[in-house]
Design a protein around this motif. Structure first.
Motif, mmCIF file in Angstrom:
data_model
loop_
_atom_site.group_PDB
_atom_site.id
_atom_site.type_symbol
_atom_site.label_atom_id
_atom_site.label_comp_id
_atom_site.label_asym_id
_atom_site.label_seq_id
_atom_site.Cartn_x
_atom_site.Cartn_y
_atom_site.Cartn_z
ATOM 1 N N TYR A 1 -22.567 1.515 -65.252
ATOM 2 C CA TYR A 1 -21.392 1.761 -64.417
ATOM 3 C C TYR A 1 -21.589 1.360 -62.963
ATOM 4 O O TYR A 1 -20.632 1.053 -62.264
ATOM 5 N N LYS A 2 -22.838 1.316 -62.474
ATOM 6 C CA LYS A 2 -23.096 0.983 -61.069
ATOM 7 C C LYS A 2 -22.969 -0.516 -60.792
ATOM 8 O O LYS A 2 -22.792 -0.917 -59.660
ATOM 9 N N GLN A 3 -23.079 -1.319 -61.845
ATOM 10 C CA GLN A 3 -23.040 -2.769 -61.679
ATOM 11 C C GLN A 3 -21.618 -3.290 -61.823
ATOM 12 O O GLN A 3 -20.747 -2.615 -62.343
ATOM 13 N N LYS A 4 -21.443 -4.530 -61.372
ATOM 14 C CA LYS A 4 -20.160 -5.190 -61.586
ATOM 15 C C LYS A 4 -20.114 -5.599 -63.059
ATOM 16 O O LYS A 4 -20.938 -6.385 -63.518
ATOM 17 N N VAL A 5 -19.182 -5.035 -63.802
ATOM 18 C CA VAL A 5 -19.071 -5.290 -65.234
ATOM 19 C C VAL A 5 -17.691 -5.878 -65.515
ATOM 20 O O VAL A 5 -16.679 -5.321 -65.099
ATOM 21 N N VAL A 6 -17.674 -7.002 -66.225
ATOM 22 C CA VAL A 6 -16.408 -7.603 -66.643
ATOM 23 C C VAL A 6 -16.354 -7.591 -68.170
ATOM 24 O O VAL A 6 -17.378 -7.424 -68.839
ATOM 25 N N LEU A 7 -15.180 -7.784 -68.710
ATOM 26 C CA LEU A 7 -14.981 -7.712 -70.156
ATOM 27 C C LEU A 7 -15.868 -8.711 -70.895
ATOM 28 O O LEU A 7 -16.365 -8.414 -71.982
ATOM 29 N N SER B 1 -10.666 0.400 -51.064
ATOM 30 C CA SER B 1 -9.256 0.628 -51.412
ATOM 31 C C SER B 1 -9.102 0.885 -52.912
ATOM 32 O O SER B 1 -8.337 1.759 -53.325
ATOM 33 N N HIS B 2 -9.848 0.140 -53.719
ATOM 34 C CA HIS B 2 -9.778 0.360 -55.166
ATOM 35 C C HIS B 2 -10.375 1.724 -55.527
ATOM 36 O O HIS B 2 -9.877 2.433 -56.408
ATOM 37 N N PHE B 3 -11.453 2.096 -54.843
ATOM 38 C CA PHE B 3 -12.070 3.408 -55.062
ATOM 39 C C PHE B 3 -11.071 4.529 -54.777
ATOM 40 O O PHE B 3 -10.886 5.431 -55.589
ATOM 41 N N TYR B 4 -10.412 4.471 -53.612
ATOM 42 C CA TYR B 4 -9.460 5.527 -53.241
ATOM 43 C C TYR B 4 -8.287 5.575 -54.219
ATOM 44 O O TYR B 4 -7.830 6.648 -54.614
ATOM 45 N N LEU C 1 -17.446 6.446 -48.370
ATOM 46 C CA LEU C 1 -17.740 5.014 -48.454
ATOM 47 C C LEU C 1 -19.069 4.787 -49.183
ATOM 48 O O LEU C 1 -19.164 3.907 -50.040
ATOM 49 N N GLU C 2 -20.067 5.587 -48.874
ATOM 50 C CA GLU C 2 -21.364 5.464 -49.560
ATOM 51 C C GLU C 2 -21.216 5.771 -51.047
ATOM 52 O O GLU C 2 -21.782 5.082 -51.899
ATOM 53 N N ILE C 3 -20.434 6.771 -51.364
ATOM 54 C CA ILE C 3 -20.193 7.129 -52.766
ATOM 55 C C ILE C 3 -19.454 6.004 -53.477
ATOM 56 O O ILE C 3 -19.776 5.664 -54.612
ATOM 57 N N CYS C 4 -18.501 5.413 -52.788
ATOM 58 C CA CYS C 4 -17.729 4.298 -53.342
ATOM 59 C C CYS C 4 -18.662 3.216 -53.880
ATOM 60 O O CYS C 4 -18.544 2.779 -55.027
ATOM 61 N N TYR C 5 -19.596 2.786 -53.057
ATOM 62 C CA TYR C 5 -20.512 1.720 -53.461
ATOM 63 C C TYR C 5 -21.590 2.221 -54.420
ATOM 64 O O TYR C 5 -22.033 1.486 -55.299
ATOM 65 N N GLU C 6 -21.986 3.465 -54.296
ATOM 66 C CA GLU C 6 -23.010 4.053 -55.158
ATOM 67 C C GLU C 6 -22.565 4.086 -56.619
ATOM 68 O O GLU C 6 -23.364 3.884 -57.529
ATOM 69 N N VAL C 7 -21.280 4.342 -56.856
ATOM 70 C CA VAL C 7 -20.790 4.454 -58.236
ATOM 71 C C VAL C 7 -20.256 3.133 -58.799
ATOM 72 O O VAL C 7 -19.764 3.106 -59.919
ATOM 73 N N HIS D 1 -18.759 14.067 -58.929
ATOM 74 C CA HIS D 1 -20.030 14.796 -59.004
ATOM 75 C C HIS D 1 -20.823 14.619 -57.705
ATOM 76 O O HIS D 1 -21.374 15.593 -57.178
ATOM 77 N N LEU D 2 -20.876 13.389 -57.196
ATOM 78 C CA LEU D 2 -21.600 13.135 -55.948
ATOM 79 C C LEU D 2 -20.951 13.854 -54.762
ATOM 80 O O LEU D 2 -21.645 14.332 -53.863
ATOM 81 N N ILE D 3 -19.639 13.935 -54.755
ATOM 82 C CA ILE D 3 -18.937 14.654 -53.680
ATOM 83 C C ILE D 3 -19.362 16.126 -53.694
ATOM 84 O O ILE D 3 -19.590 16.729 -52.652
#
Length: 185
Positions: free
Chosen positions: A95-101, A163-166, A151-157, A141-143
């Motif tokens: 889940y932490k990596q960029k994953v595409v179909l 904007s996509h995270f929010y 912002l750190e959580i956004c990139y961590e997950v 969970h991290l929150i």
């Protein structure tokens, strides 16, 4: 569970329709090939006069039939379900990596179109939506458990943009990450 009473003709119609809803109700055996299948098996249909129906795996194997290699009725879950489970595990692990179909399809060895359709059929969501839910749950969970900024959580997950995270977080938790943080305290 009470045994469902179906006539031979009703069962025949079910196997012609490849209806998955009856996979745990009965098995289909073919006299000429000595193979048994699930009602949903997509293999070529036998002649009606060569078909027998059995209630369970023990009974059909005692009669001398072997399991179909395509639908694998001897396993507790369908091959499609094991693919869906494999996709879920892959998404949870990466889940932490960029994953595409394409990555997911390559992992399970099938086309992107079929994978997307199969996954949605069994889970009611696309692999992308499932991955997004994992990320939002990890972020929540991290929150709760860390002092990392949103912002750190956004990139961590694994989100690629704030904007996509929010947007995903609001959709999944019905509030912003900041509002969620306030509720957690």
């Amino acid at each position: 569970m009470e045994q469902l009473q179906l006539t031979f003709d009703e069962k025949w119609e079910i196997i012609l329709a490849c209806d998955r809803a009856y996979d745990d109700v009965f098995l289909t055996a073919v006299k000429t090939t000595k193979i048994y299948c699930r009602p949903s098996c997509r293999s070529r249909k036998p002649k009606k006069e060569n078909v027998l129906f059995y209630v369970d795996k023990k009974e059909v194997e005692a009669a001398g039939y072997r399991a179909c290699k395509r639908c694998q009725p001897d396993l507790n879950q369908t091959p499609q379900l094991s693919v869906v489970q494999s996709v879920k595990t892959f998404l949870i692990d990466s889940y932490k990596q960029k994953v595409v179909l394409d990555d997911i399809a390559r992992h399970v060895g099938m086309s992107t179109f079929y994978l997307d359709r199969l996954f949605k059929q069994h889970t009611s969501v696309t692999p992308r939506s499932y991955l997004e839910k994992i990320r939002v749950d990890k972020a929540a969970h991290l929150i709760h458990t860390t002092d990392l900024s949103n912002l750190e959580i956004c990139y961590e997950v694994g989100f690629q943009s704030p904007s996509h995270f929010y947007q995903a977080f609001r959709k999944g938790k019905l509030c912003s990450p900041g509002e969620y943080r306030k509720k957690a305290k």
